[in-house]
Design a protein around this motif. Sequence first.
Motif, short mmCIF file in Angstrom:
data_model
loop_
_atom_site.label_atom_id
_atom_site.label_comp_id
_atom_site.label_asym_id
_atom_site.label_seq_id
_atom_site.Cartn_x
_atom_site.Cartn_y
_atom_site.Cartn_z
N GLU A 1 0.94 -1.24 -0.10
CA GLU A 1 -0.06 -0.01 0.08
C GLU A 1 0.91 1.33 0.00
OE1 GLU A 1 -3.49 -0.09 -0.15
OE2 GLU A 1 -3.19 -1.86 -0.66
N ALA A 2 1.71 1.25 0.86
CA ALA A 2 2.78 2.51 1.11
C ALA A 2 3.34 2.84 -0.49
CB ALA A 2 3.78 2.24 1.94
N VAL A 3 3.95 1.68 -1.11
CA VAL A 3 4.76 1.82 -2.16
C VAL A 3 3.83 2.30 -3.47
CG1 VAL A 3 6.00 0.76 -3.97
CG2 VAL A 3 6.63 0.53 -1.86
N ALA A 4 2.42 1.67 -3.65
CA ALA A 4 1.66 2.19 -4.38
C ALA A 4 0.88 3.57 -4.37
CB ALA A 4 0.48 1.14 -4.33
N ASP A 5 0.85 3.87 -2.90
CA ASP A 5 0.81 5.23 -2.88
C ASP A 5 1.69 6.39 -3.23
OD1 ASP A 5 -1.93 4.66 -1.66
OD2 ASP A 5 -1.34 4.87 0.30
N LEU A 6 2.84 5.99 -3.07
CA LEU A 6 4.02 6.82 -3.41
C LEU A 6 4.12 6.96 -5.01
CD1 LEU A 6 6.67 8.14 -3.16
CD2 LEU A 6 7.78 5.96 -3.14
N LEU A 7 4.06 5.60 -5.75
CA LEU A 7 4.01 5.75 -7.06
C LEU A 7 3.16 6.36 -7.66
CD1 LEU A 7 5.01 1.91 -8.10
CD2 LEU A 7 6.23 4.06 -8.73
N PHE A 8 1.71 6.51 -7.23
CA PHE A 8 0.83 7.24 -7.96
C PHE A 8 0.69 8.70 -7.65
CE2 PHE A 8 -0.47 2.84 -8.86
CZ PHE A 8 -0.62 2.82 -10.18
N SER A 9 1.35 9.06 -6.62
CA SER A 9 1.89 10.42 -6.39
C SER A 9 2.46 11.24 -7.41
CB SER A 9 1.78 10.64 -4.96
OG SER A 9 3.34 10.25 -4.68
N LEU A 10 3.52 10.33 -7.78
CA LEU A 10 4.48 10.95 -8.50
C LEU A 10 4.19 11.76 -9.59
CD1 LEU A 10 7.07 8.12 -8.18
CD2 LEU A 10 6.98 10.10 -6.84
N PRO A 11 3.42 11.30 -10.67
CA PRO A 11 2.67 12.21 -11.98
C PRO A 11 2.64 13.46 -11.44
CG PRO A 11 2.02 10.06 -11.97
CD PRO A 11 2.60 10.21 -10.57
N GLU A 12 1.83 13.83 -10.39
CA GLU A 12 1.60 15.16 -10.05
C GLU A 12 2.60 15.90 -9.30
OE1 GLU A 12 -1.79 17.78 -7.31
OE2 GLU A 12 -2.00 15.66 -7.52
N ARG A 13 3.25 15.15 -8.57
CA ARG A 13 4.45 15.83 -7.64
C ARG A 13 5.53 16.17 -8.59
NH1 ARG A 13 5.87 11.76 -3.02
NH2 ARG A 13 7.63 13.43 -2.78
N TRP A 14 5.94 15.26 -9.58
CA TRP A 14 6.90 15.13 -10.31
C TRP A 14 6.81 15.79 -11.95
CZ3 TRP A 14 12.21 14.74 -8.92
CH2 TRP A 14 12.43 14.36 -7.73
N GLY A 15 5.60 16.01 -12.32
CA GLY A 15 5.23 16.18 -13.58
C GLY A 15 5.63 15.25 -14.62
N CYS A 16 5.66 13.72 -14.11
CA CYS A 16 5.93 13.02 -15.23
C CYS A 16 4.63 12.35 -15.70
CB CYS A 16 7.00 11.95 -14.69
SG CYS A 16 6.62 11.08 -13.25
N ALA A 17 4.78 11.22 -16.61
CA ALA A 17 3.83 10.32 -16.75
C ALA A 17 4.25 9.01 -16.02
CB ALA A 17 3.52 10.42 -18.30
N LEU A 18 3.01 8.14 -15.57
CA LEU A 18 3.28 7.05 -15.09
C LEU A 18 2.58 5.75 -15.79
CD1 LEU A 18 4.42 5.03 -12.79
CD2 LEU A 18 2.52 5.93 -11.45
N LEU A 19 3.35 4.77 -16.02
CA LEU A 19 2.63 3.64 -16.66
C LEU A 19 3.08 2.24 -15.87
CD1 LEU A 19 1.07 2.18 -19.02
CD2 LEU A 19 3.27 1.94 -20.27
N VAL A 20 2.16 1.79 -15.10
CA VAL A 20 2.17 0.63 -14.40
C VAL A 20 1.53 -0.85 -14.93
CG1 VAL A 20 1.75 -0.47 -12.02
CG2 VAL A 20 2.57 2.19 -12.42
N VAL A 21 2.26 -1.71 -14.98
CA VAL A 21 1.81 -3.09 -15.32
C VAL A 21 1.68 -3.95 -14.06
CG1 VAL A 21 2.32 -3.03 -17.62
CG2 VAL A 21 3.93 -4.42 -16.05
N THR A 22 0.42 -4.72 -13.72
CA THR A 22 0.53 -5.21 -12.32
C THR A 22 -0.48 -6.21 -12.63
OG1 THR A 22 -0.04 -5.03 -9.90
CG2 THR A 22 -1.45 -3.31 -11.44
N HIS A 23 -0.68 -7.24 -11.55
CA HIS A 23 -1.82 -8.26 -11.35
C HIS A 23 -2.80 -7.76 -10.29
CE1 HIS A 23 1.17 -11.06 -13.21
NE2 HIS A 23 0.17 -11.78 -13.46
N ASP A 24 -2.32 -6.68 -9.50
CA ASP A 24 -3.03 -6.42 -8.49
C ASP A 24 -4.06 -5.28 -8.96
OD1 ASP A 24 -3.79 -5.63 -5.87
OD2 ASP A 24 -1.69 -5.70 -4.97
N GLU A 25 -5.39 -5.81 -8.91
CA GLU A 25 -6.36 -4.80 -8.99
C GLU A 25 -6.45 -3.61 -8.09
OE1 GLU A 25 -8.27 -4.74 -11.73
OE2 GLU A 25 -7.80 -6.51 -12.66
N SER A 26 -6.10 -3.86 -6.80
CA SER A 26 -6.05 -2.79 -5.85
C SER A 26 -4.99 -1.74 -6.02
CB SER A 26 -6.06 -3.35 -4.37
OG SER A 26 -4.85 -3.93 -4.28
N VAL A 27 -4.02 -2.00 -6.71
CA VAL A 27 -3.01 -1.13 -7.21
C VAL A 27 -3.30 -0.39 -8.29
CG1 VAL A 27 -0.59 -1.10 -7.97
CG2 VAL A 27 -0.95 -2.59 -6.04
#
Length: 231
Positions: A178-204
């Motif tokens: 949960e902590a790492v997922a929250d961090l990752l998805f906060s980065l586009p707004e904080r850093w002005g980048c785009a984020l593409l994640v592939v995952t099996h985890d629907e909650s992520v």
Amino acid sequence: MQLTPVLEVRALRYSVAGRPLLDGVNLTLPAGRSAAVTGPSGTGKSTLLNCVLGLIRCESGEVRVSGADLTRMNPRRLARHRRDTVGMVFQFGELLPELTPVENVALAALLAGAKRSEAFGRAQRLLTDLGVPAEDTPTAELSGGERQRAAVARALVNRPTLLLADEPTGSLDGQNREAVADLLFSLPERWGCALLVVTHDESVAARADLRFSLHDGLLVEHGEPVLRGAR
């Protein structure tokens, strides 16, 4: 206002042993936004990331990162463009266990041509911001969550416009996931980048601005019907 795309994938096709893994994939992702791709193992999620990285040459189609088409680049130019524009977070971090976190992160900046003082300064600031002990402790002695946050810092140290993550929480327990997922998805707004994640985890995946799944080589947006045979 229409945002300028950081990532543009157009009509991407790639097959293995005659079986299409990617069969006309399209995806557009601007700065400040995130997308998650889910799907069972073997459907082509990691293959899609490798095409975006330029590690796999697609059979047809385009992959544009920060406006440049990777499919038309020679290997030297591709490596330089990838270094300057893309950061990658792997499932198991892929850090050097004998180095400290600050050494691991600074190494990526040094390899990109940064001066030593600049590389270590950037690394220290990133690790402090992400809550990772930077000095003295070998990376092997960090917790799983700390190692993965250090891997995120390494991916960010060269200030990429596009951040990619391949099953970034797959090796973590529930709290760290949960902590790492929250961090990752906060980065586009904080850093002005785009984020593409592939995952099996629907909650992520649920944290992403855009959600897709891979079905029969097609990238289908969450909530849209799968149109069999449509290309």
